[in-house]
Scaffold this active site. Structure first.
Site, PDB file in Angstrom:
ATOM      1  NE  ARG A   1      -8.216  17.232   7.929  1.00  0.00           N
ATOM      2  CZ  ARG A   1      -9.281  17.981   8.228  1.00  0.00           C
ATOM      3  NH1 ARG A   1      -9.144  19.138   8.829  1.00  0.00           N
ATOM      4  NH2 ARG A   1     -10.490  17.548   7.924  1.00  0.00           N
TER       5      ARG A   1
ATOM      6  CB  THR B   1      -9.180   9.683  12.712  1.00  0.00           C
ATOM      7  OG1 THR B   1     -10.571   9.869  12.554  1.00  0.00           O
ATOM      8  CG2 THR B   1      -8.926   8.252  13.111  1.00  0.00           C
TER       9      THR B   1
ATOM     10  N   GLY C   1       0.825  -1.215   0.000  1.00  0.00           N
ATOM     11  CA  GLY C   1       0.000   0.000   0.000  1.00  0.00           C
ATOM     12  C   GLY C   1       0.858   1.265   0.000  1.00  0.00           C
TER      13      GLY C   1
ATOM     14  CE1 TYR D   1      -9.013   4.286   8.710  1.00  0.00           C
ATOM     15  CE2 TYR D   1      -9.641   6.525   9.315  1.00  0.00           C
ATOM     16  CZ  TYR D   1      -8.670   5.590   9.026  1.00  0.00           C
ATOM     17  OH  TYR D   1      -7.353   5.954   9.076  1.00  0.00           O
TER      18      TYR D   1
ATOM     19  CB  SER E   1      -5.538   7.790  12.160  1.00  0.00           C
ATOM     20  OG  SER E   1      -6.131   8.963  11.660  1.00  0.00           O
TER      21      SER E   1
ATOM     22  CG  PHE F   1      -1.175  14.807  12.443  1.00  0.00           C
ATOM     23  CD1 PHE F   1      -2.225  15.563  12.897  1.00  0.00           C
ATOM     24  CD2 PHE F   1      -0.412  14.127  13.385  1.00  0.00           C
ATOM     25  CE1 PHE F   1      -2.497  15.679  14.259  1.00  0.00           C
ATOM     26  CE2 PHE F   1      -0.669  14.226  14.746  1.00  0.00           C
ATOM     27  CZ  PHE F   1      -1.717  15.000  15.173  1.00  0.00           C
ATOM     28  CG  ASN F   2      -4.370  14.881   6.782  1.00  0.00           C
ATOM     29  OD1 ASN F   2      -4.531  14.985   7.994  1.00  0.00           O
ATOM     30  ND2 ASN F   2      -5.389  14.843   5.934  1.00  0.00           N
TER      31      ASN F   2
ATOM     32  CG  LEU G   1      -6.451  18.307  -0.633  1.00  0.00           C
ATOM     33  CD1 LEU G   1      -7.581  18.959  -1.418  1.00  0.00           C
ATOM     34  CD2 LEU G   1      -6.025  19.211   0.521  1.00  0.00           C
TER      35      LEU G   1
ATOM     36  CE  LYS H   1      -6.392   2.955  11.097  1.00  0.00           C
ATOM     37  NZ  LYS H   1      -5.395   1.924  10.793  1.00  0.00           N
TER      38      LYS H   1
END
Ligand code: UD1
Length: 346
Positions: free
Chosen positions: A236, A129, A12, A154, A127, A183-184, A205, A158
């Site tokens: 972010r 999140t 991935g 999702y 994450s 983070f992102n 994004l 986590k």
């Protein structure tokens, strides 16, 4: 002898970049991936960059008997970096059971096998999140900041996985774990040989932005310009994927070299800087020279207004720091998009 790391989800986006950094740091890498959201050809990319082809097993980590065969075949395994998971927020709302099954059963299976095969180190792909929308006085968010109710199944997986790992370590299991809260993650390897390859219309994004810039999508929608932020768009902490990959090497080393006395440790992995969607678009235009077609659209359901990380603990305790700029990350994402075009992939 080289230390051997099992990388689940290693073909991935983040897994492939981490496999490269592990190999380049002298580790022996075994990738386990069910290829549900990645491509076997990523192995060629990893080999082209590192001149080493990692061992690969096409196995679903929820399939315990098949997973145990991997542990048997590759003994001794020193550590596990567990990326394999479903990760689309929107899909998780529509298919929650898929998320609960994939993301928790795979973690439980790996943990269950670890003591039996003497595997000591577990690095978990968590994450930001888990923080939900932090209160303003908790920004930048710290590892000790409260975790909030998840916004999606999702996100909930986590949190649940963090708890499963923590409870297991605290039960006296002979393992140590590090939870990395990303983070992102954005960008691609500087060679443009590996990168992010989303299926279908991207939800995130950066792939949407680069696909718009190259003409695959007509226009990027900026989801909201009426948030309580300086320019009204969401904020972010965008972290370059190669920096993020290196954080995994630092984490696994920390456990394997006996530098940690914690059963479970948690690190935020980000840059420490908050960037708005509009700032990011303008930075992309500036550093690539490409004009982007974008428009302001309505807010996206479930979006967090602003979140960025306090990364002092990762800097000081883990000895890791993001070294690339947003410009580096965006330029690499653009180079990758151009390469996909050149190769006729999209
Ligand atoms: C989300 C998840 C995160 C998950 C990540 C990976 C939440 C709160 N966060 O991150 O946990 O790890 O996806 O899939 O669920 N944006 C636009 N236009 C677009 C796409 C995005 O303006 O076409 C904006 C979003 O509103 C957001 C920012 O860009 O402000 C980043 O969005 P995205 O890349 O989807 O990531 P997150 O939502 O932050």
């Amino acid at each position: 002898m080289k230390k051997r790391i099992l990388v689940t989800g290693g073909t991935g986006f983040i897994g492939s970049h981490t496999s490269v950094e592990l190999i380049e740091s002298g580790y022996d890498v075994v990738i386990v991936d069910n290829l549900s959201n990645s491509n076997i050809e990523v192995l060629n990319g990893i080999e082209e960059i590192t001149h080493v082809r990692p061992a690969f097993e096409q196995v679903d980590c929820t399939d315990m008997p098949a997973l145990e065969l991997v542990f048997q075949k590759y003994q001794p395994i020193d550590g596990i970096i567990h990326f394999a998971a479903s990760k689309a927020v929107g899909e998780s709302v529509k298919e929650p059971l898929k998320y609960y099954r994939n993301n928790t059963v795979s973690t439980i299976n790996l943990l269950e096998l670890m003591p039996k095969y003497g595997v000591k180190a577990f690095i978990f792909s968590s994450s930001c999140t888990v923080y939900g929308q932090p209160d303003s006085d908790n920004l930048p968010v710290r590892e000790t900041s409260p975790r909030k109710d998840a916004e999606s199944p999702y996100g909930n997986t986590k949190k649940i996985d963090e708890d499963i790992v923590t409870d297991f370590c605290n039960s006296g299991a002979p393992i140590q774990a590090i939870l990395l809260r990303y983070f992102n993650p954005i960008g691609a390897h500087p060679t443009a040989i590996i990168g992010e390859l989303p299926n279908g219309v991207p939800a995130n994004l950066i792939p949407y932005l680069t696909q718009t810039a190259i003409g695959i999508r007509e226009c990027l929608s900026v989801f909201g310009d009426d948030y309580d932020t300086p320019d009204g768009s969401c904020i972010r902490d965008y972290i370059y994927v190669v920096d993020l990959a290196k954080a995994h090497v630092a984490a696994v080393e920390r456990i394997l070299e006996g530098k940690s006395s914690e059963k479970v440790d948690i690190f935020n992995i980000g840059t420490g800087n908050g960037v708005s969607v509009l700032e990011l678009i303008h930075t992309f235009e500036r550093c690539t020279g490409v004009k982007l077609n974008y428009k302001i659209a309505g807010r996206r359901a479930g979006d967090i207004e602003k979140v960025w990380g306090n990364v002092d603990k990762a800097n000081q305790v883990l000895g890791w720091k993001a070294t690339h700029t947003l410009e580096d990350a965006l330029s690499s994402a653009w180079k990758w998009q151009l390469k996909l075009r050149e190769d006729g992939i999209m």
